[in-house]
Motif scaffolding. Structure first.
Motif, PDB file in Angstrom:
ATOM      1  N   GLY A  25       0.837  -1.175   0.000  1.00 45.28           N
ATOM      2  CA  GLY A  25       0.000   0.000   0.000  1.00 45.28           C
ATOM      3  C   GLY A  25       0.881   1.235   0.000  1.00 45.28           C
ATOM      4  N   ILE A  26       0.400   2.289  -0.620  1.00 48.17           N
ATOM      5  CA  ILE A  26       1.162   3.519  -0.746  1.00 48.17           C
ATOM      6  C   ILE A  26       0.432   4.649  -0.042  1.00 48.17           C
ATOM      7  CG2 ILE A  26       2.073   5.250  -2.339  1.00 48.17           C
ATOM      8  CD1 ILE A  26       3.646   2.672  -2.356  1.00 48.17           C
ATOM      9  N   GLY A  27       1.176   5.410   0.714  1.00 49.71           N
ATOM     10  CA  GLY A  27       0.636   6.596   1.344  1.00 49.71           C
ATOM     11  C   GLY A  27       1.394   7.834   0.903  1.00 49.71           C
ATOM     12  N   TRP A  28       0.679   8.927   0.837  1.00 46.98           N
ATOM     13  CA  TRP A  28       1.280  10.235   0.616  1.00 46.98           C
ATOM     14  C   TRP A  28       0.995  11.101   1.834  1.00 46.98           C
ATOM     15  CZ3 TRP A  28       4.458  11.579  -3.338  1.00 46.98           C
ATOM     16  CH2 TRP A  28       4.464  10.754  -4.466  1.00 46.98           C
ATOM     17  N   PHE A  29       2.026  11.735   2.329  1.00 46.72           N
ATOM     18  CA  PHE A  29       1.940  12.576   3.509  1.00 46.72           C
ATOM     19  C   PHE A  29       2.619  13.898   3.228  1.00 46.72           C
ATOM     20  CE2 PHE A  29       1.731   8.201   4.746  1.00 46.72           C
ATOM     21  CZ  PHE A  29       0.798   8.154   5.771  1.00 46.72           C
ATOM     22  N   ARG A  30       2.263  14.899   4.002  1.00 44.66           N
ATOM     23  CA  ARG A  30       2.929  16.183   3.871  1.00 44.66           C
ATOM     24  C   ARG A  30       3.073  16.833   5.233  1.00 44.66           C
ATOM     25  NH1 ARG A  30      -1.752  19.853   0.838  1.00 44.66           N
ATOM     26  NH2 ARG A  30      -3.186  20.003   2.633  1.00 44.66           N
ATOM     27  N   LYS A  32       1.976  19.727  12.017  1.00 44.22           N
ATOM     28  CA  LYS A  32       2.196  18.293  12.135  1.00 44.22           C
ATOM     29  C   LYS A  32       2.074  17.620  10.773  1.00 44.22           C
ATOM     30  CE  LYS A  32       0.437  17.840  16.872  1.00 44.22           C
ATOM     31  NZ  LYS A  32      -0.580  17.184  17.732  1.00 44.22           N
ATOM     32  N   ARG A  33       2.753  16.507  10.634  1.00 44.40           N
ATOM     33  CA  ARG A  33       2.608  15.709   9.435  1.00 44.40           C
ATOM     34  C   ARG A  33       1.171  15.216   9.301  1.00 44.40           C
ATOM     35  NH1 ARG A  33       6.345  10.571   9.392  1.00 44.40           N
ATOM     36  NH2 ARG A  33       5.013  10.214  11.230  1.00 44.40           N
ATOM     37  N   GLU A  34       0.652  15.272   8.103  1.00 41.57           N
ATOM     38  CA  GLU A  34      -0.697  14.811   7.877  1.00 41.57           C
ATOM     39  C   GLU A  34      -0.749  13.906   6.657  1.00 41.57           C
ATOM     40  OE1 GLU A  34      -3.608  17.704   6.734  1.00 41.57           O
ATOM     41  OE2 GLU A  34      -2.270  18.733   5.335  1.00 41.57           O
ATOM     42  N   ALA A  35      -1.692  13.001   6.678  1.00 42.03           N
ATOM     43  CA  ALA A  35      -1.918  12.155   5.522  1.00 42.03           C
ATOM     44  C   ALA A  35      -2.591  12.961   4.425  1.00 42.03           C
ATOM     45  CB  ALA A  35      -2.774  10.952   5.892  1.00 42.03           C
ATOM     46  N   VAL A  36      -2.081  12.830   3.228  1.00 43.47           N
ATOM     47  CA  VAL A  36      -2.740  13.365   2.048  1.00 43.47           C
ATOM     48  C   VAL A  36      -3.717  12.331   1.494  1.00 43.47           C
ATOM     49  CG1 VAL A  36      -2.398  14.133  -0.330  1.00 43.47           C
ATOM     50  CG2 VAL A  36      -0.852  14.911   1.484  1.00 43.47           C
ATOM     51  N   TYR A  56      -6.214  -0.422   3.983  1.00 38.88           N
ATOM     52  CA  TYR A  56      -7.664  -0.558   4.009  1.00 38.88           C
ATOM     53  C   TYR A  56      -8.229  -0.313   5.406  1.00 38.88           C
ATOM     54  CZ  TYR A  56      -6.826  -2.691  -0.512  1.00 38.88           C
ATOM     55  OH  TYR A  56      -6.408  -2.930  -1.810  1.00 38.88           O
ATOM     56  N   MET A  57      -7.356  -0.336   6.394  1.00 38.98           N
ATOM     57  CA  MET A  57      -7.774  -0.128   7.771  1.00 38.98           C
ATOM     58  C   MET A  57      -7.567   1.301   8.235  1.00 38.98           C
ATOM     59  SD  MET A  57      -6.512  -3.685   9.564  1.00 38.98           S
ATOM     60  CE  MET A  57      -4.882  -3.681   8.829  1.00 38.98           C
ATOM     61  N   SER A  58      -6.517   1.923   7.765  1.00 46.00           N
ATOM     62  CA  SER A  58      -6.240   3.290   8.154  1.00 46.00           C
ATOM     63  C   SER A  58      -5.257   3.909   7.182  1.00 46.00           C
ATOM     64  CB  SER A  58      -5.681   3.367   9.576  1.00 46.00           C
ATOM     65  OG  SER A  58      -4.370   2.835   9.632  1.00 46.00           O
ATOM     66  N   CYS A  59      -5.159   5.209   7.235  1.00 51.00           N
ATOM     67  CA  CYS A  59      -4.142   5.938   6.481  1.00 51.00           C
ATOM     68  C   CYS A  59      -3.291   6.706   7.485  1.00 51.00           C
ATOM     69  CB  CYS A  59      -4.801   6.863   5.457  1.00 51.00           C
ATOM     70  SG  CYS A  59      -3.674   7.565   4.225  1.00 51.00           S
ATOM     71  N   ASP A  60      -2.801   5.966   8.432  1.00 52.72           N
ATOM     72  CA  ASP A  60      -2.029   6.533   9.531  1.00 52.72           C
ATOM     73  C   ASP A  60      -0.547   6.273   9.312  1.00 52.72           C
ATOM     74  OD1 ASP A  60      -2.396   7.598  12.530  1.00 52.72           O
ATOM     75  OD2 ASP A  60      -0.781   6.106  12.493  1.00 52.72           O
TER      76      ASP A  60
END
Length: 126
Positions: A33-38, A44-48, A105-109
């Protein structure tokens, strides 16, 4: 060794567009799975957003819905974040990250992601 390398950041005008790339090496992109954060200055860092492949799934944080689009080209082992209608608040350091495929699928943390790219800076200015 799994590695992620972001590119494509830079300066963009308000209302403009940028496309960020995240090249995955060592393993096939579609295994993760791929996440993008900024992280904006002083924030604070946040999920995009997060993307899963099987089944296809995307999550976007409310502030970017309709403006940011995630995609993946598995043949190139590259994930993309297309950013349009840039706003000043989009300024920050952007990171891509990899997680076990099922976890998105459970979180974008951020805690779910085990491998991170080095980050690429996006600066919105005229």
């Amino acid at each position: 060794q799994l590695r992620l390398v972001e590119s494509g950041g830079g300066f963009g005008p308000p209302g403009g567009s940028l496309t960020l790339s995240c090249v995955v090496s060592g393993f096939s992109l579609d295994l993760f799975g791929i996440g993008w954060f900024r992280q904006a200055p002083g924030k604070k860092r946040e999920a995009v957003g997060c993307l899963g492949h099987r089944p296809m799934y995307t999550y976007y944080t409310d502030s970017v819905k309709g403006r940011f689009t995630m995609s993946a080209d598995n043949a190139k082992d590259t994930a993309y974040l297309e950013i349009t209608s840039l706003k000043a608040e989009d300024t920050g350091t952007y990171y891509c990250a990899a997680a076990p495929s099922e976890s998105v699928y459970m979180s974008c943390d951020a805690s779910q992601f085990h491998t991170w790219g080095q980050g690429t800076q996006v600066t919105v200015s005229s």
